[in-house]
Structures are given as structure tokens and as C-alpha cells.
Design a protein around this motif. Structure first.
Motif, PDB file in Angstrom:
ATOM      1  N   TRP A  89     -34.532  -2.654  41.631  1.00  0.00           N
ATOM      2  CA  TRP A  89     -33.214  -2.921  41.082  1.00  0.00           C
ATOM      3  C   TRP A  89     -32.256  -1.849  41.568  1.00  0.00           C
ATOM      4  CZ3 TRP A  89     -32.116  -7.267  38.390  1.00  0.00           C
ATOM      5  CH2 TRP A  89     -33.200  -8.015  37.935  1.00  0.00           C
ATOM      6  N   TRP A 123     -28.249  -0.645  40.687  1.00  0.00           N
ATOM      7  CA  TRP A 123     -27.086  -0.848  39.820  1.00  0.00           C
ATOM      8  C   TRP A 123     -25.968   0.119  40.169  1.00  0.00           C
ATOM      9  CZ3 TRP A 123     -30.204  -0.566  34.643  1.00  0.00           C
ATOM     10  CH2 TRP A 123     -30.832  -1.790  34.423  1.00  0.00           C
ATOM     11  N   TYR A 125     -22.284  -1.858  33.477  1.00  0.00           N
ATOM     12  CA  TYR A 125     -22.794  -1.618  34.822  1.00  0.00           C
ATOM     13  C   TYR A 125     -23.081  -2.970  35.455  1.00  0.00           C
ATOM     14  CZ  TYR A 125     -27.468  -2.145  32.720  1.00  0.00           C
ATOM     15  OH  TYR A 125     -28.559  -2.599  32.037  1.00  0.00           O
ATOM     16  N   HIS A 126     -23.258  -2.983  36.765  1.00  0.00           N
ATOM     17  CA  HIS A 126     -23.504  -4.257  37.439  1.00  0.00           C
ATOM     18  C   HIS A 126     -24.493  -4.097  38.580  1.00  0.00           C
ATOM     19  CE1 HIS A 126     -20.086  -2.634  39.816  1.00  0.00           C
ATOM     20  NE2 HIS A 126     -20.684  -3.229  40.828  1.00  0.00           N
ATOM     21  N   ASP A 127     -25.081  -5.226  38.963  1.00  0.00           N
ATOM     22  CA  ASP A 127     -25.974  -5.253  40.116  1.00  0.00           C
ATOM     23  C   ASP A 127     -25.163  -4.898  41.360  1.00  0.00           C
ATOM     24  OD1 ASP A 127     -28.106  -6.328  38.542  1.00  0.00           O
ATOM     25  OD2 ASP A 127     -27.229  -8.321  38.762  1.00  0.00           O
ATOM     26  N   ASN A 128     -25.788  -4.217  42.281  1.00  0.00           N
ATOM     27  CA  ASN A 128     -25.113  -3.882  43.535  1.00  0.00           C
ATOM     28  C   ASN A 128     -25.292  -5.054  44.504  1.00  0.00           C
ATOM     29  OD1 ASN A 128     -23.645  -2.061  45.215  1.00  0.00           O
ATOM     30  ND2 ASN A 128     -25.519  -1.746  46.380  1.00  0.00           N
ATOM     31  N   SER A 129     -24.568  -6.126  44.234  1.00  0.00           N
ATOM     32  CA  SER A 129     -24.636  -7.322  45.073  1.00  0.00           C
ATOM     33  C   SER A 129     -23.316  -8.073  44.973  1.00  0.00           C
ATOM     34  CB  SER A 129     -25.790  -8.223  44.634  1.00  0.00           C
ATOM     35  OG  SER A 129     -25.545  -8.743  43.353  1.00  0.00           O
ATOM     36  N   TYR A 140     -23.362  -6.182  33.088  1.00  0.00           N
ATOM     37  CA  TYR A 140     -24.081  -5.987  31.832  1.00  0.00           C
ATOM     38  C   TYR A 140     -23.228  -5.162  30.870  1.00  0.00           C
ATOM     39  CZ  TYR A 140     -27.898  -7.268  34.954  1.00  0.00           C
ATOM     40  OH  TYR A 140     -28.700  -7.921  35.864  1.00  0.00           O
ATOM     41  N   ALA A 188     -22.891 -10.185  41.679  1.00  0.00           N
ATOM     42  CA  ALA A 188     -23.371  -9.275  40.635  1.00  0.00           C
ATOM     43  C   ALA A 188     -23.258  -9.862  39.237  1.00  0.00           C
ATOM     44  CB  ALA A 188     -22.585  -7.966  40.696  1.00  0.00           C
ATOM     45  N   ILE A 227     -35.189  -7.361  32.857  1.00  0.00           N
ATOM     46  CA  ILE A 227     -35.890  -6.159  33.296  1.00  0.00           C
ATOM     47  C   ILE A 227     -36.651  -5.519  32.144  1.00  0.00           C
ATOM     48  CG2 ILE A 227     -35.567  -3.875  34.289  1.00  0.00           C
ATOM     49  CD1 ILE A 227     -32.864  -5.017  35.335  1.00  0.00           C
ATOM     50  N   THR A 239     -31.239   3.363  41.396  1.00  0.00           N
ATOM     51  CA  THR A 239     -32.301   2.513  41.899  1.00  0.00           C
ATOM     52  C   THR A 239     -33.598   2.828  41.153  1.00  0.00           C
ATOM     53  OG1 THR A 239     -33.001   4.023  43.651  1.00  0.00           O
ATOM     54  CG2 THR A 239     -31.231   2.500  44.188  1.00  0.00           C
ATOM     55  N   GLY A 299     -23.219 -13.457  38.216  1.00  0.00           N
ATOM     56  CA  GLY A 299     -24.280 -14.000  39.054  1.00  0.00           C
ATOM     57  C   GLY A 299     -23.735 -15.104  39.940  1.00  0.00           C
TER      58      GLY A 299
END
Length: 150
Positions: A120, A122, A134-138, A144, A141, A85, A111, A56
Motif C-alpha cells: 500500500w 498513501w 489520506y488517500h491512495d497514491n493513484s 479515507y 485514489a 486493510i 508505504t 476509486g
């Protein structure tokens, strides 16, 4: 004396390496972001227990939760009770696009919307031994980490 040590070390290394299994089906380390969608779905199918998340804005922040889980069903649904989530049987939409941290390769982005309607996205990263990552697409990120529940 050096010769005896060298022989012993060589023997030990030979024994160690000859006992190693190379069975690909064990998939102890498989990158998923560069695989076909059917392969990704096959490997993530089932229920996973949350271990921790890290990243993050503050990249060293680590999150824990003892009661969190995620489940991917065979009919393309996600059920989650995680640190951020919560979903009930929410349908996953898969979008082929460039993801973050995918070596500039196209991937399938997962998504969906949680119960509050928050979207969300990922990237399903990999499985190492029994750990799904897996990770956030940002760019900031959170990654997780989950282990498979039998």
C-alpha cells in the motif's frame, strides 16, 4: 431605517469577528503533504476511528465501517483494521517522491504491506478539525476520513 439596519449589521459582524480565535496551535486545518516528515508523524500519531472513504474507479462510491480503525505508533508502526486493510504492527517505510493530488509537490509517501503481503502507498493529505484525510497514491485514489480517538 436603512441606517439603523446598517449599524446593527455592522455591530453584529464586529462582535462575531472579534470573538473568533486565531490560535494556530489548534491546527483546525493543516495540510500535511507539503510538511517535513517529523511534522507528518507528529500529527498522525495515535488511534483514529474510520468514518468513511470516498473515491476509486467510481469516484462517487462511499464506503462505511463502524468497527474500523487505524493507529500510528511512535515507533513507526501501523496497526489497522479497516475496510480493506488489516495489519498487525507493520513497519512503515517513508519514501520522498511526487504524490498524486499534491499540486506537483514532493511529499513523503507512506508505504507498507498488509497481513496478506499486499503493498500500500498513501499520501497523508491533511487534518481538518479532528479529521485525518489520506488517500491512495493513484490516479483513481480513494480518500479515507478518520477522526481522532482520545
Amino acid at each position: 431605517m436603512k441606517t439603523i439596519k446598517l449599524i446593527i449589521i455592522t455591530l453584529l459582524m464586529t462582535i462575531c469577528f472579534s470573538q473568533c480565535k486565531t490560535d494556530e496551535s489548534l491546527s483546525s486545518n493543516i495540510v500535511l503533504y507539503n510538511k517535513p516528515l517529523n511534522t507528518i508523524k507528529k500529527y498522525i500519531l495515535g488511534k483514529w476511528k474510520f468514518m468513511y472513504a470516498k473515491g476509486g474507479i467510481s469516484s462517487n462510491t462511499t464506503y462505511f465501517c463502524d468497527t474500523c480503525f487505524i493507529e500510528f505508533t511512535s515507533d513507526n508502526k501501523i496497526i489497522s483494521n479497516s475496510i480493506v486493510i488489516t495489519t498487525d504492527t507493520t513497519t512503515i517505510q517513508w519514501v520522498r517522491d511526487f504524490g498524486t493530488y499534491t499540486n506537483n509537490e514532493l511529499t513523503y509517501l507512506m508505504t507498507f504491506k498488509d497481513v496478506q503481503g499486499v503493498p500500500w502507498v498513501w499520501v497523508i493529505e491533511r487534518i481538518i478539525n479532528d479529521t485525518l484525510i489520506y488517500h491512495d497514491n493513484s490516479s483513481d485514489a480513494i480518500f479515507y476520513h478518520y477522526i481522532k480517538i482520545n
